[in-house]
Design a protein around this motif. Sequence first.
Motif, short mmCIF file in Angstrom:
data_model
loop_
_atom_site.label_atom_id
_atom_site.label_comp_id
_atom_site.label_asym_id
_atom_site.label_seq_id
_atom_site.Cartn_x
_atom_site.Cartn_y
_atom_site.Cartn_z
N LYS A 34 -9.40 -9.56 -1.92
CA LYS A 34 -9.30 -8.23 -2.28
C LYS A 34 -9.50 -7.42 -0.93
O LYS A 34 -10.24 -7.69 -0.20
N LEU A 35 -8.43 -6.67 -1.12
CA LEU A 35 -8.13 -5.75 0.45
C LEU A 35 -9.45 -4.65 0.55
O LEU A 35 -9.43 -3.94 -0.25
N ARG A 36 -9.86 -4.52 1.86
CA ARG A 36 -10.64 -3.52 2.18
C ARG A 36 -9.56 -2.15 1.85
O ARG A 36 -8.61 -1.96 2.24
N LYS A 37 -10.37 -0.69 1.59
CA LYS A 37 -9.26 0.33 1.53
C LYS A 37 -9.64 1.33 2.90
O LYS A 37 -10.93 1.11 3.34
N GLY A 38 -8.71 1.95 3.27
CA GLY A 38 -9.02 3.11 4.36
C GLY A 38 -8.67 2.48 5.62
O GLY A 38 -8.93 3.44 6.53
N ILE A 39 -8.40 1.34 5.77
CA ILE A 39 -7.97 0.71 7.06
C ILE A 39 -6.62 1.41 7.51
O ILE A 39 -5.57 1.17 6.76
N LYS A 40 -6.42 1.91 8.88
CA LYS A 40 -5.20 2.39 9.38
C LYS A 40 -4.81 1.59 10.51
O LYS A 40 -5.64 0.94 11.41
N PHE A 41 -3.35 1.40 10.80
CA PHE A 41 -2.91 0.87 12.07
C PHE A 41 -3.20 1.76 13.11
O PHE A 41 -3.24 2.91 12.86
#
Length: 553
Positions: free
Chosen positions: A102-109
Amino acid sequence: MKKLLLAASAAALLAGTWLAPAQAEYLKEHRGGTIRLLARSAAGTLDPHINYTDQGWQMYQPIYDGLVAFRKAEGMDGFTIVPDLAEALPQVSNDGKTFTFKLRKGIKFSNGQEMGVKDVVASFQRIFKVSGPTSGTFYAGIVGADKCLADTKNCTLEGGVVGDEAAGTITLNLTKPDAEILYKLALPHAVVLPADTPAEDMGSKPIPSTGAYMISAFDPNKGMTVSRNPNFKQWSEEAQPDGYPDVVQYDFGLSEEAAVTAIQNGEADWMFDALPSDRLGELGSKSMDQLHISPLSAWWYAPLNNRLAPFDNEKARQAVAYAIDRNTLVKLFGGKVLASPVCQVLPPDFPGHEDYCPFTKNPGTKWSAPDLDKAKQLVEESGTKGQKVTIIAEDTAISRSIGVYLQSVLTSIGYVADVKPISPNIQFTYIQNTNNKVQMSITQWYKDYPAASDFLNILFSCSSFREGSDASINIAGFCDKDIDAKMQKALDLGVTDQKAADKMWAEIDKQVTDKAPAVGLFTPKRLDFVSKRVGNFKFNRQFNWMITQSWVQ
């Protein structure tokens, strides 16, 4: 006198006076500044899916992330797998063949793009599209990998890596259980990059990243600037902690001698390359509190091209193994405190290691002395006497000195030998590419993760060899079908009985050693020399010094 000084330095190191002070409290006032690093050269391509160097992997830790990561902690805790871009470790089903993240939300490159399911799916496909050096070993067990290896450009990993945008999940399906899969997913070759990253080696062009830092400038002839990722917000201190310095400036080009002097004078904070052995006595007496010595699971070795004369002859390879005086090599590296003689592939205190040394004066469990008479006899029997051999070394003080020594050894047993040092920036890829027809080279291998397969299967399996590729990590070109089959059995056995698998790896280690596809030289320890400005030095057993977890005054 130099030997006496080195011995004194070694004794002081062993006495424990080199140890860093107790870790200071994490204080906000330590944040900021520029930490200055030095290396003889760059470490090849910036592309994390391709770069396979200790230098590159160390620097990637605060820059890139995968679904999981090795814990950013000191010592043995650094071998622990923790969730990274995934919220938690995966749910495992289908008899150990299906892993759901399950991927985390809100992570940006670092370029502002949101990291999501499509980036993960595209990144796994890209591992094969760029012919990553471990695509045929680490990730070959993913469903669809066989088609990707056969047709890299059109890789889809259909049925192997399945993304669900609505659920925010990634499902990884394997063809069979793999006890080491989480280790493999925690390595830089499996980091997540933006989905639109070109499917080609990006070379000197930085790729946007998710970590606390990003590569903001790079010139392979001058240096690399690593700065804070403006879009980073810490989601896991264990997987990707925020760092202390605002900038990491990594400069290339100074000799090791000049680098030591720069650190002494406070003009730099650390150097990647091994310290020149003739400076160890001085540093041991004047700068003991700036030295940190740490154990490594690694070896220096000399791959012998099993597909080119004279080393396509097994007796010729064995002759070299008998002739080398490993005590001399240990002295060249800095003495017994920093290195130990080695005969076999698996390093001491490593899964599957059982002491074994067939190529020495008194064959048995330990190396004792070279056997030049036996070596000369084998050269005669092989019919290769008088042939020319060129040794490719890195253009560093240590590697050059080892190259000159090996040249003298080959000459003494009947070959016409020379040594050719080339820049460390290209040497590692150069010696891998069969188009360069390298007969013998000097290189190092630092474990990717703590498993016997990471030395034996990666360095000597048939699947690790690729004609005409810069990413053919089986530098010796060794391929023994029977040994290969046994390695696969050991990998399968590890899923249910790791202890029994390690016994099998010990047998494989002996079989590979007997064939002498490469000659083990010594196992090293890491000696880090830092400036007086550096605080909070922490060494991670997986990726070495955690650069951005130190601060500078």
